[in-house]
Design an enzyme around this catalytic site. Structure first.
Site, PDB file in Angstrom:
ATOM      1  N   CYS A 276      -6.334  -4.194   6.935  1.00 50.70           N
ATOM      2  CA  CYS A 276      -7.523  -3.340   6.924  1.00 50.70           C
ATOM      3  C   CYS A 276      -8.633  -3.872   6.036  1.00 50.70           C
ATOM      4  O   CYS A 276      -9.790  -3.559   6.245  1.00 50.70           O
ATOM      5  CB  CYS A 276      -7.152  -1.909   6.544  1.00 50.70           C
ATOM      6  SG  CYS A 276      -6.803  -1.663   4.806  1.00 50.70           S
TER       7      CYS A 276
ATOM      8  N   CYS B 173       0.843  -1.206   0.000  1.00 47.48           N
ATOM      9  CA  CYS B 173       0.000   0.000   0.000  1.00 47.48           C
ATOM     10  C   CYS B 173       0.876   1.254   0.000  1.00 47.48           C
ATOM     11  O   CYS B 173       0.607   2.205  -0.721  1.00 47.48           O
ATOM     12  CB  CYS B 173      -0.934  -0.013   1.205  1.00 47.48           C
ATOM     13  SG  CYS B 173      -2.055   1.406   1.282  1.00 47.48           S
TER      14      CYS B 173
END
Lengths: 357, 381
Positions: free
Chosen positions: A197, A101
C-alpha cells in the site's frame, strides 16, 4: 461487546463492520491514516492510504450507521512497517509488510489503544476464522482458501487473537461483494488492493532504489567468479531468474537463479536450479498463536508465502529457533520471509526465516 | 439521550426567530436585482437587513457586502486589498501566527501565485499578538506592507486581540479583521476600531449556514473575485440570498446571546475542571477571552482519543484545529503560543453558546475525569 472496526475504505472491512453490528456488538468505525500526508505513499485509489479511501470508509460507516473517526497512525506505520521494510531489504532479506502491519499496527497499536479506551476488541475484514477451543481462542484459515489471509495474521499472540474479530472467515469474496451491494455499500465493486500500500505504482524495485540508492555491484556464481553486474542488490529476490542480464552462459545452457544476496559486499550470487533447492529452514523470533511448539518433532505444514502452498513438514522448537524439515525440496526461499506452521487449518505459529539448507 | 453540545464556536443552533424569518422569506418571490414590484419588495427586505447588521457592527449599511461565507469574505478582503495595494509597490502581507485557515491559506496562496511576502506576527504565550513586533517591523519596512490581517478573537482559545492598538500602529496601512467569533459576543464597532475591512458569519450567531458578510470601508474599491451581475458594489456578483440575509439580520438583532451568563458558565466550568483535573492547563488563561471559548491542555493525552471518548459519552466538543483528511494535526495556534507538538495535540476546545445550560456543563464535568483517565491509558506512544 464494544468493538473498534478498522475500516480501510474497502469492501471487506465495510462488510465486516456491518456484520459485527448485526451480531449485536456496539461498533465504532476507525480509519487508520497511515501517512500524515495521504498522497505521500500512494496516489490513486487502490491502496489504503488515500483521502478517497478515508472518504469511502466514512460513507460506509454512515450507511452502516456507526460513529466514525480517523486515527493517525502515520508515525507508528512509518517506524514499524516502512522503516522495517527498508532495513530488511537493505540486509538482503525479503520482508512482508502486511504481516508487520498486523503485528505492529492493527493488533498492537490499535488493539492496545482500543482496550485502554474501554473497548473489548478490534474487528477487521481479514479472511480468517477463529474458534473457541478448550485451549482458548485459536486462529484458522478462511473458508475461501483463495482469499485466506491467515498467513499475514500468524504474528498474532494468543492475547491479540483474543481481541480479534474476523467476521468474514466463513464467506467467499464473491458473496461478500454481493452482500455489500445488498447492504447498499458503495464500495461493493471497489477493486481489490494487491501490491504494497505504501509503494506507489507497485514498482517495488524502483521504490527501493529511490530510497536505498543504486550501487553497482557484482553478480557472481557459486565459485565467486564475476559473471555480471547489478545496480542494487536488494532489488533481487531469491529464486529470481529473469532480468539478471548475464552475458556469460552456463556450460550446458541451463538457466541461473538468484541464490543469495549479500548486502555488505553488495553481491548477488547465482546458481543452478538444483543449488536453489532447500529442504529445511530455521526461523527466529517465533510467535505462537496457541500452545507453544515443543522440541518434539511434530508433523504439520509450513507455508512461506502469503498465498503459497502449505508444504508437508516436520517441525520443532529448540527454545530459540523454529525448525521445519520439508518432505519435498522447495525452490527459492528468501530469509526474512515468514514461515507459518499449520496443524490442518489451524495456525500454530510463525517465525522469521533466518537460515535455509 | 441527546448529546450535550459544547462546540458552538464551530456552529451554533439556528435561533427560532431566524428560522421563522427565513421560512417566511423562502416563500417570497423575487430577485432583488429585478426592477418590478416583487423584485423591489425583496430588495427592501435585504436593505433593511443590511441596515440592521450595519447598526450591530457599527458600520454604514452601505459598507456591508454579503458573501456566501466568512471564508469568502476573508478571501475577498485579502486578495482584493493585496491586488489594490500591489500596484502601489507593496507586496508584504502581515498576518498573525494564529489566524484561521481562511486567512492563512489565501495569504499563502498570494505568496505562491502572486509573489506576496507573508510575514507572521508572533504571539505571546498567552496568545496575544506581539504589538512590539508590529511596531518594529513597520518602522523598518512599513512602506512595503500591502495590508495587515489580525483576527478579533481567536477561534481556538477565545483570546481577544488588541485591534485598536494595531490599527493605530498601522497608520495608513489597511487592516483587515476576521471577527467571525467575536460578532454578537463582545462589543465590536467597525468604525470605532478604524478598520478597513471586517468579516462576519451568520451561522456563528444563530443565523443560517452559507451566509457571511464583508464590511468594507466606504470608498475603498478592490478587485473582485467573482464577476457577473455586479451586485454588492461590483465586489461580489451573484444573486443575493434573500432568505439567508433576512435570517442573518433577525438572528443578530434578537440579542439572545447573554455574554454575562455565558461568561459565568464558562468560569464555573473552568474552575471545576481545575478542581477535577489539577494538571489541566487553560490556554490563554491570563488573557481577556471570549465568553464562550475554553481551551484546555490535558497532559499525557491525545486529542483525537479524547474527542472519540467525549462523543461516546454524549458530549460534543472539538480539537479546535484544522483537519486534513480527518487526520488531527497539532494546532498552529497552540504551537505559536509555545506548545510542543505533543502538548498541542493533547488539547480540547469546549465552546458554549446562547443555549448552553448549567446542566450541560455539569454533565460534561461528570464525564470528563473518566474520559481523561481513559485517554491517558490509551496514549501508549
Amino acid at each position: 461487546m464494544k468493538l473498534i472496526a478498522a475500516m480501510s475504505g474497502g469492501v471487506d472491512s465495510a462488510v465486516a463492520a456491518a456484520r459485527a453490528v448485526e451480531a449485536g456488538h456496539e461498533v465504532i468505525g476507525v480509519h487508520l491514516a497511515l501517512s500524515a500526508n495521504p498522497q505521500k505513499y500512494r496516489s490513486g485509489a487502490r491502496g489504503c492510504c488515500t483521502i478517497e479511501d478515508s472518504h469511502d470508509a466514512r460513507r460506509a460507516a454512515d450507511v452502516i450507521g456507526i460513529p466514525f473517526y480517523i486515527w493517525d497512525m502515520a508515525e507508528e506505520f512509518h517506524d514499524g512497517v516502512v522503516e522495517d521494510f527498508l532495513s530488511e531489504y537493505a540486509q538482503g532479506r525479503t520482508p512482508n509488510p502486511c504481516l508487520r502491519c498486523n503485528e505492529k499496527i492493527k493488533f498492537a497499536a490499535v488493539l492496545d489503544r482500543a482496550r485502554a479506551m474501554g473497548f473489548d476488541g478490534v474487528v477487521t475484514g481479514h479472511y480468517a476464522r477463529t474458534e473457541i477451543t478448550p485451549d482458548g481462542k485459536t486462529l484458522h484459515r478462511a473458508m475461501d482458501i483463495s482469499k485466506d489471509q491467515s498467513y499475514v495474521l500468524s504474528v498474532l499472540t494468543v492475547e491479540q487473537i483474543a481481541g480479534a474479530i474476523f467476521p468474514l472467515g466463513d464467506t467467499t469474496k464473491v458473496d461478500i461483494r454481493k452482500e455489500a451491494a445488498e447492504r447498499g455499500l458503495a464500495v461493493a465493486e471497489k477493486p481489490d488492493s494487491h501490491d504494497i500500500c505504501f509503494v506507489p505504482s507497485g514498482d517495488n524495485a524502483g521504490w527501493l532504489r529511490d530510497r536505498l540508492g543504486s550501487e553497482i555491484g557484482p553478480i557472481v556464481d557459486q565459485s565467486g567468479t564475476k559473471i555480471g553486474e547489478h545496480n542494487g542488490a536488494y532489488t533481487y529476490t531469491i529464486g529470481q531468474r529473469k532480468g539478471l542480464g548475464l552475458t556469460v552462459p552456463t556450460a550446458d545452457g541451463s538457466p541461473r537463479f538468484v541464490l543469495k544476496i549479500e548486502p555488505v559486499s553488495n553481491t548477488v550470487v547465482v546458481g543452478s536450479r538444483e543449488e536453489l533447492a532447500i529442504t529445511s529452514m530455521k526461523g527466529e523470533r517465533p510467535v505462537w498463536c496457541g500452545p507453544a511448539v515443543s522440541a518434539t518433532p511434530t508433523r504439520g505444514f509450513v507455508q512461506i508465502r502469503a498465498h503459497g502452498q502449505a508444504l508437508a513438514c516436520t517441525y520443532s522448537y529448540d527454545g530459540t529457533l523454529l525448525h521445519a524439515t520439508l518432505d519435498e525440496a522447495l525452490l527459492g526461499l528468501a530469509t526474512g520471509q515468514a514461515m507459518v506452521i499449520y496443524d490442518g487449518d489451524r495456525v500454530v505459529g510463525s517465525a522469521t526465516i533466518c537460515e535455509t539448507n | 439521550m441527546s448529546s450535550i453540545y459544547l462546540d458552538h464556536a464551530a456552529t451554533t443552533p439556528m435561533l427560532d426567530c431566524a428560522i421563522d424569518a427565513m421560512t417566511t422569506a423562502l416563500s417570497k418571490l423575487g430577485n432583488p436585482s429585478s426592477l418590478h414590484t416583487p423584485g423591489r419588495s425583496v430588495r427592501k427586505d435585504i436593505e433593511e437587513a443590511r441596515e440592521v447588521i450595519g447598526r450591530e457592527v457599527g458600520s454604514l449599511a452601505s459598507e456591508i457586502i454579503f458573501t456566501g461565507s466568512g471564508t469568502e469574505a476573508n478571501n475577498i478582503a485579502l486578495k482584493g486589498l493585496f491586488w489594490k495595494r500591489r500596484t502601489e509597490g507593496r507586496n508584504v502581507v502581515l498576518i498573525s501566527a494564529i489566524e484561521h485557515h481562511a486567512i492563512i491559506d489565501p495569504a499563502q496562496w498570494l505568496a505562491t501565485h502572486e509573489k506576496a511576502e507573508v510575514i507572521e506576527i508572533p504571539v505571546t504565550v498567552d496568545g496575544v499578538i506581539d504589538c512590539a513586533f508590529v511596531e518594529d517591523f513597520l518602522s523598518k519596512r512599513g512602506d512595503e506592507v500591502a495590508l495587515i490581517a489580525v483576527m478579533h478573537s481567536n477561534n481556538e482559545t477565545g483570546v481577544l486581540q488588541p485591534i485598536l492598538e494595531l490599527v493605530k500602529l498601522a497608520g495608513d496601512i489597511p487592516v483587515h479583521c476576521d471577527a467571525v467569533q467575536s460578532f454578537g459576543k463582545v462589543p465590536l464597532s467597525f468604525s470605532e476600531l478604524g478598520l478597513t475591512s471586517l468579516t462576519l458569519s451568520a451561522h456563528k450567531i444563530g443565523g443560517p449556514l452559507g451566509i457571511g458578510a464583508l464590511v468594507l470601508k466606504r470608498g475603498i474599491e478592490i478587485p473582485a473575485l467573482l464577476h457577473g451581475g455586479g451586485q454588492e458594489r461590483e465586489i461580489r456578483s451573484g444573486t443575493l440570498n434573500t432568505p439567508s440575509i433576512v435570517a442573518f439580520a433577525t438572528a443578530i438583532a434578537s440579542h439572545q446571546y447573554q455574554s454575562d451568563a455565558v461568561t459565568q458558565l464558562r468560569d464555573y466550568f473552568i474552575s471545576n475542571v481545575h478542581k477535577l483535573l489539577p494538571d489541566a492547563i487553560l490556554n490563554g488563561a491570563k488573557s481577556t477571552r471570549l465568553p464562550g471559548i475554553v481551551n484546555f491542555t490535558f497532559p499525557g493525552t491525545q486529542s483525537d482519543t479524547l474527542l472519540l471518548l467525549m462523543d461516546g459519552a454524549n458530549v460534543s466538543c472539538s480539537t479546535g484545529s484544522a483537519c486534513s483528511a480527518g487526520v488531527h494535526e497539532a494546532s498552529h495556534v497552540l504551537l505559536a503560543m509555545g506548545h510542543t507538538e505533543k502538548t498541542a495535540q493533547s488539547s480540547l476546545r469546549f465552546s458554549l453558546g446562547a443555549s448552553t445550560t448549567q446542566a450541560d456543563i455539569d454533565f460534561a464535568l461528570s464525564v470528563l475525569p473518566d474520559v481523561i483517565a481513559r485517554g491517558r491509558a490509551a496514549n501508549l506512544s
